[in-house]
Design an enzyme around this catalytic site. Structure first.
Site, PDB file in Angstrom:
ATOM      1  N   GLU A  29      -1.875 -50.785 -27.945  1.00  0.00           N
ATOM      2  CA  GLU A  29      -2.937 -51.520 -27.252  1.00  0.00           C
ATOM      3  C   GLU A  29      -3.919 -52.180 -28.223  1.00  0.00           C
ATOM      4  O   GLU A  29      -5.067 -52.456 -27.873  1.00  0.00           O
ATOM      5  CB  GLU A  29      -3.686 -50.575 -26.301  1.00  0.00           C
ATOM      6  CG  GLU A  29      -2.789 -49.974 -25.227  1.00  0.00           C
ATOM      7  CD  GLU A  29      -3.517 -48.980 -24.346  1.00  0.00           C
ATOM      8  OE1 GLU A  29      -4.395 -49.417 -23.573  1.00  0.00           O
ATOM      9  OE2 GLU A  29      -3.228 -47.777 -24.427  1.00  0.00           O
ATOM     10  N   SER A 159      -2.529 -49.300 -20.299  1.00  0.00           N
ATOM     11  CA  SER A 159      -2.440 -50.755 -20.112  1.00  0.00           C
ATOM     12  C   SER A 159      -1.113 -51.202 -19.499  1.00  0.00           C
ATOM     13  O   SER A 159      -0.648 -52.304 -19.740  1.00  0.00           O
ATOM     14  CB  SER A 159      -2.663 -51.494 -21.450  1.00  0.00           C
ATOM     15  OG  SER A 159      -3.966 -51.267 -21.918  1.00  0.00           O
ATOM     16  N   TYR A 229      -4.548 -58.541 -18.257  1.00  0.00           N
ATOM     17  CA  TYR A 229      -5.183 -59.115 -19.432  1.00  0.00           C
ATOM     18  C   TYR A 229      -4.993 -60.614 -19.619  1.00  0.00           C
ATOM     19  O   TYR A 229      -5.716 -61.231 -20.392  1.00  0.00           O
ATOM     20  CB  TYR A 229      -4.673 -58.386 -20.687  1.00  0.00           C
ATOM     21  CG  TYR A 229      -4.963 -56.916 -20.650  1.00  0.00           C
ATOM     22  CD1 TYR A 229      -6.276 -56.450 -20.696  1.00  0.00           C
ATOM     23  CD2 TYR A 229      -3.947 -55.984 -20.542  1.00  0.00           C
ATOM     24  CE1 TYR A 229      -6.557 -55.099 -20.647  1.00  0.00           C
ATOM     25  CE2 TYR A 229      -4.213 -54.628 -20.507  1.00  0.00           C
ATOM     26  CZ  TYR A 229      -5.524 -54.195 -20.555  1.00  0.00           C
ATOM     27  OH  TYR A 229      -5.797 -52.850 -20.500  1.00  0.00           O
ATOM     28  N   ARG A 267     -12.900 -44.273 -16.624  1.00  0.00           N
ATOM     29  CA  ARG A 267     -12.437 -44.935 -15.400  1.00  0.00           C
ATOM     30  C   ARG A 267     -11.309 -44.117 -14.793  1.00  0.00           C
ATOM     31  O   ARG A 267     -10.421 -43.646 -15.517  1.00  0.00           O
ATOM     32  CB  ARG A 267     -11.943 -46.342 -15.722  1.00  0.00           C
ATOM     33  CG  ARG A 267     -11.906 -47.296 -14.545  1.00  0.00           C
ATOM     34  CD  ARG A 267     -11.210 -48.593 -14.897  1.00  0.00           C
ATOM     35  NE  ARG A 267      -9.774 -48.423 -14.986  1.00  0.00           N
ATOM     36  CZ  ARG A 267      -9.012 -48.906 -15.970  1.00  0.00           C
ATOM     37  NH1 ARG A 267      -9.540 -49.578 -16.975  1.00  0.00           N
ATOM     38  NH2 ARG A 267      -7.698 -48.696 -15.959  1.00  0.00           N
ATOM     39  N   ASP A 269      -8.239 -44.138 -11.961  1.00  0.00           N
ATOM     40  CA  ASP A 269      -7.404 -45.071 -11.206  1.00  0.00           C
ATOM     41  C   ASP A 269      -6.742 -44.379 -10.019  1.00  0.00           C
ATOM     42  O   ASP A 269      -6.322 -43.208 -10.121  1.00  0.00           O
ATOM     43  CB  ASP A 269      -6.325 -45.667 -12.107  1.00  0.00           C
ATOM     44  CG  ASP A 269      -6.901 -46.517 -13.228  1.00  0.00           C
ATOM     45  OD1 ASP A 269      -8.066 -46.956 -13.103  1.00  0.00           O
ATOM     46  OD2 ASP A 269      -6.193 -46.743 -14.231  1.00  0.00           O
ATOM     47  N   GLU A 283      -4.578 -41.668 -12.916  1.00  0.00           N
ATOM     48  CA  GLU A 283      -4.873 -41.304 -14.300  1.00  0.00           C
ATOM     49  C   GLU A 283      -6.351 -41.533 -14.593  1.00  0.00           C
ATOM     50  O   GLU A 283      -7.063 -42.185 -13.825  1.00  0.00           O
ATOM     51  CB  GLU A 283      -4.033 -42.113 -15.283  1.00  0.00           C
ATOM     52  CG  GLU A 283      -4.269 -43.612 -15.226  1.00  0.00           C
ATOM     53  CD  GLU A 283      -3.356 -44.367 -16.198  1.00  0.00           C
ATOM     54  OE1 GLU A 283      -3.749 -44.510 -17.366  1.00  0.00           O
ATOM     55  OE2 GLU A 283      -2.280 -44.813 -15.763  1.00  0.00           O
ATOM     56  N   ASN A 285      -8.847 -43.022 -17.704  1.00  0.00           N
ATOM     57  CA  ASN A 285      -8.950 -43.770 -18.960  1.00  0.00           C
ATOM     58  C   ASN A 285     -10.265 -43.385 -19.624  1.00  0.00           C
ATOM     59  O   ASN A 285     -11.335 -43.592 -19.054  1.00  0.00           O
ATOM     60  CB  ASN A 285      -8.934 -45.274 -18.680  1.00  0.00           C
ATOM     61  CG  ASN A 285      -7.614 -45.718 -18.081  1.00  0.00           C
ATOM     62  OD1 ASN A 285      -6.685 -46.049 -18.788  1.00  0.00           O
ATOM     63  ND2 ASN A 285      -7.524 -45.707 -16.759  1.00  0.00           N
ATOM     64  N   GLY A 289     -10.893 -50.602 -21.007  1.00  0.00           N
ATOM     65  CA  GLY A 289     -11.082 -51.939 -21.544  1.00  0.00           C
ATOM     66  C   GLY A 289     -12.467 -52.491 -21.249  1.00  0.00           C
ATOM     67  O   GLY A 289     -13.074 -52.199 -20.227  1.00  0.00           O
TER      68      GLY A 289
END
Length: 319
Positions: A29, A159, A229, A267, A269, A283, A285, A289
């Site tokens: 990443e 990602s 992205y 974060r 999800d 998951e 994070n 990002g």
């Protein structure tokens, strides 16, 4: 919609000292991390903070040895040269240098999607059924047990790297071949068909706050790397839920975040089953990002925070 956050604890940028913005690295990443790091660096400098870019762990070691930084804003993504697997957190702990985000335990656990799910399931938190795949395992038998469709992905990447959605038995071998290009075990997970949502989490002092949820509506079939992205066609609805559902997903995000030993910011999800409306955890994070397409800055704007204030508040968690 706004989140009732207490005001920032600090107003003088000098209190942070010299800040290393850790980005880049050698993980899968890297490009996303560099983009995130540039955004964070600009936001901190705009607030008068003495911040410098540090690309990767060897450069961080040099900065720590030379005592060039007083704290670290970690925006290094992923593992094995990234900053979300607990290794760089242990390094900074050894030098007694404070940093943003989760510590060793929360980072390492959350990087491993399989073990995160095991913790959640032990606490009765909802997450899709899964199979842990080692080299040589019968993936077709695993898919029959779970029931198609399924998701196949590396257990320790982010990602959407190496991720495939599989709707029939014929697609399994190619999905496994793709995921197996990355280190670690493979995760096969029951595909929840419905809406994808995410919730940012931010600590203020000892308390955790859930930012407004975001529903992600990609133009294509799902929210893959390109939609995350590269594409400007993805729609982001914030808040992503309403009424009791918004309160429910926020509370579930905080429980899941704390259960995984996470801290500072991050974060969580989700998928929301289209038929039942139930939320399922995917998951955590621990260094999400912070690019122009990223989700935590979008949720922060909905809560009344621009990028500069968001980065300031995240850095406050390293005091």
């Amino acid at each position: 919609m706004s989140v009732a956050l207490p005001p920032p604890r600090m107003s003088d940028p000098a209190v942070f000292g010299r800040v290393a913005v850790l980005m880049g690295g050698t993980g899968s990443e890297r490009a996303v991390s560099l983009d995130s790091g540039r955004g964070v660096l600009a936001a901190l400098r705009a607030r008068g903070i003495d911040a410098e870019a540090v690309d990767g762990i060897p450069a961080l070691v040099e900065a720590l040895v030379q005592r060039r930084c007083d704290r670290v804003f970690n925006i290094l993504h992923g593992q094995r040269g990234g900053g979300e697997d607990g290794i760089v957190q242990g390094l900074m702990d050894a030098f007694a240098v404070p940093y943003t985000g989760s510590g060793v335990l929360g980072s390492a656990l959350s990087m491993d999607k399989i073990r995160t799910k095991q913790v959640w399931l032990s606490l009765g938190l909802p997450t899709p059924g899964y199979a842990r795949l080692r080299k040589g395992d019968d993936v077709h038998a695993a898919a029959r047990t779970l029931g198609l469709p399924v998701i196949v992905k590396p257990s320790q990447e982010g990602s959407s790297v190496g991720v495939s959605r599989v709707f029939d038995d014929a697609g399994l071998d190619a999905a496994v071949e793709l995921a197996a290009r990355y280190p670690g075990e493979l995760l096969m997970e029951r595909l929840v068909e419905g809406d994808e949502l995410t919730v940012g989490v931010l600590a203020v002092g000892e308390a955790l706050y859930a930012l407004p949820s975001i529903q992600i509506v990609p133009r294509g079939d799902w929210y893959d790397y390109e939609a995350k992205y590269l594409s400007d066609d993805t729609e982001y609805r914030c808040p992503g839920a309403s009424g009791e559902a918004e309160a429910e997903i926020g509370a579930l995000a905080l429980r899941a975040f704390a259960a995984a030993g996470c801290a500072g910011w991050g974060r969580v999800d989700f998928m929301r089953d289209r038929a039942s409306g139930a939320f399922h955890l995917l998951e955590v994070n621990t260094a999400p990002g912070m690019t122009s397409h990223s989700l935590v800055p979008k949720a922060a704007r909905q809560a009344g925070m621009d990028m500069e204030e968001l980065c300031w508040r995240i850095l406050e968690t390293a005091l």
